[in-house]
Design a protein around this motif. Sequence first.
Motif: not given
Lengths: 207, 209
Positions: A17-18, A21, A24-25, A28-29, A32, A35-36, A39, A43, A132-133, B74, B85, B88-89, B92, B96
């Motif tokens: 299972l681990t 997943y 999968l993660l 995805i990470n 993307s 794109i992140i 972004q 900014r 900005t923050s 899990l 994710i 964030k993508a 944004p 934040k």
Amino acid sequence: MAKKKQILYPVLFMIILTVVYTFLLAFINESSADIIQRQQEIRVQRSVLYTLGLIDSTDAALSDTEIQQLFDASIAVKEDTSGTYGTYYAYLKDGTPAGYVFPFTGNGLWGSISGYIAFSPAVDTILGIDFTSHSETPGLGGRIDEAWFKEQFRGLSVSGDNPIVYRPSEGGNVDAITGATLTSNSVSAIVNQMIKETQTFAEGAAL
Amino acid sequence: MSEWIRVLKNGIYKDNPVFRQILGICSSLAVTNLLANSLVMGVGLMFVTAFSSFTVSLLRTMTPKHIRMMVQTLIISAYVIMLDIFLKAYMPSMSKALGPYVGLIITNCIIMGRAEAFAQKNKPLISFFDGLIMGLGYTLVLLVIAFFRELLGFGSLFGIQVLGDQWVNWTLMIMPPGAFFMLGIVIWVSYRLFPHEDDKSQGKAGAKA
């Protein structure tokens, strides 16, 4: 299947299972990440353009491509080799520098406040500021994000030890935020400190 | 079909996660100062609860009973990371605004509660629906609280100014104590509106699958 307490089956089950997943993660990470990052760059570009007064607000209705084009056309990214600022930005107008944008971070009331501040080439005028923050109280100190507060810094000529003074004190040039004295004081301290540092930096680095 | 309707009723008012089961309180206090934040948080939670309930239910016959908590954690964390994710993508500014609370969805007791109480014993599709509806119940309560907090605290709704300039913002409503007052009022009103059978016999509300 696994009604009794076994050792092997639960361990295998958890491992499989681990692994599923994690893959999968990771996928995805990975897909993307670009794109992140993009972004985040956009900014920063919006902030830099806003401090220089090239766009009306950081939320200006321009697409990401338009922001990128505007940025590429007028801004040069510089590296500060002494390590005080890391990356800073030069605004070139017809080939001559018309302003510099520096990142800053300082202590606010609840946490650190970071943002960008733009100076004229001689570092005698603030061209603009953007946060900005921050983690200031929403509706009180959080109002440093509002246009009226940031716009007060535009074109402010700075000289002396403490250039930013809140009205109604003698020589005051900026209005503080009502009900957020501590945040206001933090901002003036950060900006005053930043002015001093940048003036020293400008002498050394010959901007 | 009646099963689906029962799930729907339970999630929305009979067994509402926030005002009945008193779960997910921390996040409903934290993000409800603006309607937009609450909406994104609610939809995010619906996504996580629905999919984790679905997955837990799918694996329920294979999962050894004594490690089911680990398996649930899990599964839930994987969906929370996906959501983080995604925000964030593609959103944004929202990412934040919500800050650490997206990551903290994993600690939201509603998700694990549903996985334990419902998904562990039911088929995948109805579990998915249950997760979705429980998330919706949570979202609705968040929106009600946020409606009053944003209206009174900023004079706006979804960022659009609705009360005129003469309106004096109630700063208290935007700060954490405002959320406590609102939540208390919401729970009180909802107990008057939807009296629970168990309340007479002093039984503890919620906690039945």
